[in-house]
Design an enzyme around this catalytic site. Structure first.
Site, PDB file in Angstrom:
ATOM      1  N   MET A 148      -0.441   8.000   2.366  1.00 54.95           N
ATOM      2  CA  MET A 148      -1.652   6.536   2.232  1.00 54.95           C
ATOM      3  C   MET A 148      -1.624   6.326   0.731  1.00 54.95           C
ATOM      4  SD  MET A 148      -4.366   7.881   5.121  1.00 54.95           S
ATOM      5  CE  MET A 148      -4.137   9.644   5.099  1.00 54.95           C
ATOM      6  N   CYS A 149      -2.414   6.893   0.116  1.00 53.35           N
ATOM      7  CA  CYS A 149      -2.571   6.436  -1.501  1.00 53.35           C
ATOM      8  C   CYS A 149      -1.416   6.285  -2.391  1.00 53.35           C
ATOM      9  CB  CYS A 149      -3.869   7.061  -2.155  1.00 53.35           C
ATOM     10  SG  CYS A 149      -5.340   6.654  -1.172  1.00 53.35           S
ATOM     11  N   VAL A 150      -0.596   7.734  -2.070  1.00 51.99           N
ATOM     12  CA  VAL A 150       0.353   7.893  -3.048  1.00 51.99           C
ATOM     13  C   VAL A 150       1.464   6.934  -2.761  1.00 51.99           C
ATOM     14  CG1 VAL A 150       2.500   9.511  -3.496  1.00 51.99           C
ATOM     15  CG2 VAL A 150       0.002  10.188  -3.267  1.00 51.99           C
TER      16      VAL A 150
END
Length: 202
Positions: free
Chosen positions: A120-122
């Site tokens: 997701m965010c990475v």
């Protein structure tokens, strides 16, 4: 043997917040993630590299809802000219945060990315960095996520380590994927860049 990647001038620490590394909501093997990210931060500081802590503002009721214990950054921040916190509301650390402007102002052309969640965010932050023309180093042992639960008619449980591997693989051959965060090195100047970053509106 693959040589270690060239030094980078910035470390992006993505969402290493209490909700994701402490207690029941912690990612599997959270102790490893804490150790690796702490080491990266310490070495980036020592080299005079830029350290950016991205802090996610979750929705009301979420584990990372602002100003709740789970929202707090896990690693202490040594705030100053080369270390700061940027809050975000979306997976992509560049979306609405001014991260792109900051890197451009500092002349950064290569970054290392670590933290949670891998897929997701990475991944979203690394993907945008690549799209903007930055060289991206992603150490495999310094990002993590949760297991994907089984879904009837689709698959059994997918272990978190497999999810992290696929998240990195999905970036294609553009990112420098290293097995060990110990192979990541830092510089206060810029080394190993890949041309000037492509301006993209924040």
């Amino acid at each position: 043997m693959t040589p270690p990647p060239a030094p980078v001038a910035a470390l992006l620490v993505v969402d290493v917040q209490s909700a994701f590394v402490v207690g029941q909501g912690a990612v599997p093997d959270a102790a490893r993630l804490e150790e690796r990210t702490a080491d990266l931060i310490a070495r980036a500081r020592a080299a005079g590299a830029l350290v950016v802590h991205l802090q996610n503002d979750g929705r009301p009721g979420a584990a990372d809802e602002p100003h709740t214990p789970g929202w707090e950054l896990h690693h202490p921040v040594e705030a100053g000219p080369t270390e700061l916190v940027l809050r975000k509301t979306r997976d992509d650390g560049f979306a609405g945060t001014g991260l792109g402007d900051l890197l451009e102002e500092r002349g950064v052309r290569a970054v290392a990315v670590c933290g949670v969640m891998s897929e997701m965010c990475v991944q979203a932050t690394a993907r945008t960095a690549l799209a903007r023309g930055y060289r991206v180093v992603l150490p495999h042992d310094a990002h993590a996520t949760q297991d994907v639960p089984a879904a009837a008619g689709i698959s059994g449980r997918i272990p978190a380590r497999a999810v992290s591997r696929v998240a990195a693989w999905a970036l294609g051959g553009e990112a420098d994927i290293t097995s060990r965060s110990a192979d990541v090195s830092f510089t206060s100047g810029e080394a190993g860049g890949r041309g000037e970053p492509t301006p993209v509106p924040s």
